[in-house]
Design an enzyme around this catalytic site. Structure first.
Site, short mmCIF file in Angstrom:
data_model
loop_
_atom_site.label_atom_id
_atom_site.label_comp_id
_atom_site.label_asym_id
_atom_site.label_seq_id
_atom_site.Cartn_x
_atom_site.Cartn_y
_atom_site.Cartn_z
N PRO A 136 0.82 -1.22 0.00
CA PRO A 136 0.00 0.00 0.00
C PRO A 136 0.85 1.27 0.00
O PRO A 136 0.33 2.35 -0.29
CB PRO A 136 -0.85 -0.12 1.27
CG PRO A 136 -0.23 -1.19 2.08
CD PRO A 136 0.56 -2.07 1.16
N ASP A 167 -11.06 1.45 -23.66
CA ASP A 167 -11.20 1.41 -22.21
C ASP A 167 -11.17 2.84 -21.66
O ASP A 167 -10.52 3.71 -22.21
CB ASP A 167 -10.01 0.66 -21.58
CG ASP A 167 -10.05 -0.84 -21.89
OD1 ASP A 167 -11.09 -1.33 -22.33
OD2 ASP A 167 -9.01 -1.49 -21.69
N ARG A 197 -4.53 -8.99 -20.06
CA ARG A 197 -5.50 -8.71 -21.12
C ARG A 197 -4.94 -7.77 -22.19
O ARG A 197 -5.54 -7.62 -23.25
CB ARG A 197 -6.81 -8.17 -20.54
CG ARG A 197 -6.69 -6.83 -19.88
CD ARG A 197 -7.99 -6.42 -19.20
NE ARG A 197 -9.03 -5.98 -20.14
CZ ARG A 197 -9.04 -4.79 -20.74
NH1 ARG A 197 -8.07 -3.92 -20.53
NH2 ARG A 197 -10.02 -4.46 -21.57
N GLU A 203 3.65 -6.79 7.96
CA GLU A 203 3.94 -5.37 7.76
C GLU A 203 4.81 -5.12 6.53
O GLU A 203 5.14 -3.98 6.22
CB GLU A 203 4.61 -4.77 9.01
CG GLU A 203 3.74 -4.83 10.26
CD GLU A 203 2.37 -4.17 10.08
OE1 GLU A 203 2.34 -2.99 9.66
OE2 GLU A 203 1.35 -4.84 10.35
CL1 6GU Z 1 -0.26 -3.77 -3.46
N1 6GU Z 1 -0.81 -4.54 -0.99
C1 6GU Z 1 -1.53 -4.46 0.14
N2 6GU Z 1 -1.24 -5.27 1.15
N3 6GU Z 1 -2.50 -3.59 0.33
C2 6GU Z 1 -2.78 -2.79 -0.69
C3 6GU Z 1 -2.10 -2.83 -1.90
C4 6GU Z 1 -1.11 -3.73 -2.02
N4 6GU Z 1 -2.60 -1.90 -2.72
C5 6GU Z 1 -3.56 -1.32 -2.04
N5 6GU Z 1 -3.68 -1.84 -0.82
#
Ligand code: 6GU
Length: 259
Positions: free
Chosen positions: A86, A170, A155, A113
């Site tokens: 994230p 798209d 895709r 983590e």
């Molecule tokens: Cl790539 N990994 C995780 N654990 N949470 C996320 C993410 C990735 N992208 C958004 N939230």
């Protein structure tokens, strides 16, 4: 394209055997190899994580296990490495297109983590390494994010979509409708539970259909993605677009004074 995935939950990737991705693999367009990270753990418990230096909650994935796994999978090659997290750079259609042009991708899935940061430093000195996020929410691990990215990339590979042009209009693809969301779609019957298909779509008038679709795309973009609407280039808007936006009380950014 070769696609390696290292994870402590290889079962997550079963969906890559079916549908579009499964077909791409059968056709030999995609070579997916999923690896169990614990294969490279040596203790009896096959430990892959430990407590974080500096304290704090959760666990961090150990660098030694990742190092052995990555060395084995990479060999003498040089895949592009993606670490889902994230905290990464955003995964966008543009990044999907860039990655679809690579011959070899390696996804390193963290849990807990995350992975000890020295792993990214070590391989970043040899390979192109990107930490990538699929959106502003937190998943329990990178596995689902890798499924999302693999499908978005898969895709785009030549020969994967039935219709060679299916990917060109798209919502986020480059081109005329760039930065506009796609509008609603309809099929038979013409009336269902009292809901009618918009008459223009039955008219056979291609020009009116195209105009109606563009209006719908603009309306939907304004309603659902105001930040995309605000970023529209006024140069790409015709007089119908401008009139519709005015009707919807949408303020366009000022025209570039140079023009
Ligand atoms: Cl790539 N990994 C995780 N654990 N949470 C996320 C993410 C990735 N992208 C958004 N939230």
């Amino acid at each position: 394209m070769r696609l390696d995935i290292i994870s402590i939950f290889p079962e997550y990737f079963a969906p890559l055997d079916v549908s579009l991705m499964g077909k791409a693999r059968e056709r030999g367009i995609l070579d997916v190899r999923v690896h169990q990270l614990r294969e490279w753990a040596h203790d009896v418990h096959r430990t892959v994580d430990d407590t974080p230096y500096g304290g704090g909650p959760g666990m961090v994935m150990k660098p030694e296990v990742w190092g052995e796994a990555l060395d084995t999978v990479i060999g003498d090659g040089s895949p592009r490495m993606i670490v889902p997290t994230p905290s990464g750079r955003p995964f966008t259609q543009e990044l999907a297109q860039e990655l679809a042009a690579e011959p070899w991708l390696l996804f390193a899935c963290g849990r807990y983590e995350g992975i000890d940061s020295r792993v990214m430093a070590e391989y970043g000195a040899r390979l192109r390494v990107d930490e990538v996020s699929i959106g502003d929410y937190v998943l329990a691990g990178g596995e689902v994010a890798v499924l999302v990215m693999a499908e978005a990339i898969g895709r785009l590979l030549p020969g994967v979509l039935g219709n060679a042009h299916s990917a060109v209009d798209d919502s986020f693809a480059p081109g005329a409708m760039r930065n506009l969301l796609e509008g609603p779609v309809y099929t038979k019957p013409p009336v269902w539970r009292g809901h009618e298909v918009p008459a223009v779509l039955l008219s056979g008038h291609h020009g009116k259909v195209a105009r109606w679709r563009r209006d719908q795309a603009l309306r939907r973009t304004l309603a659902n993605r105001p930040e995309l609407a605000a970023a529209l280039d006024p140069e790409t808007l015709d007089k119908h677009d401008r009139r519709l936006l005015e009707e919807l009380a949408f303020r366009l950014p000022p025209e570039d004074m140079a023009h």
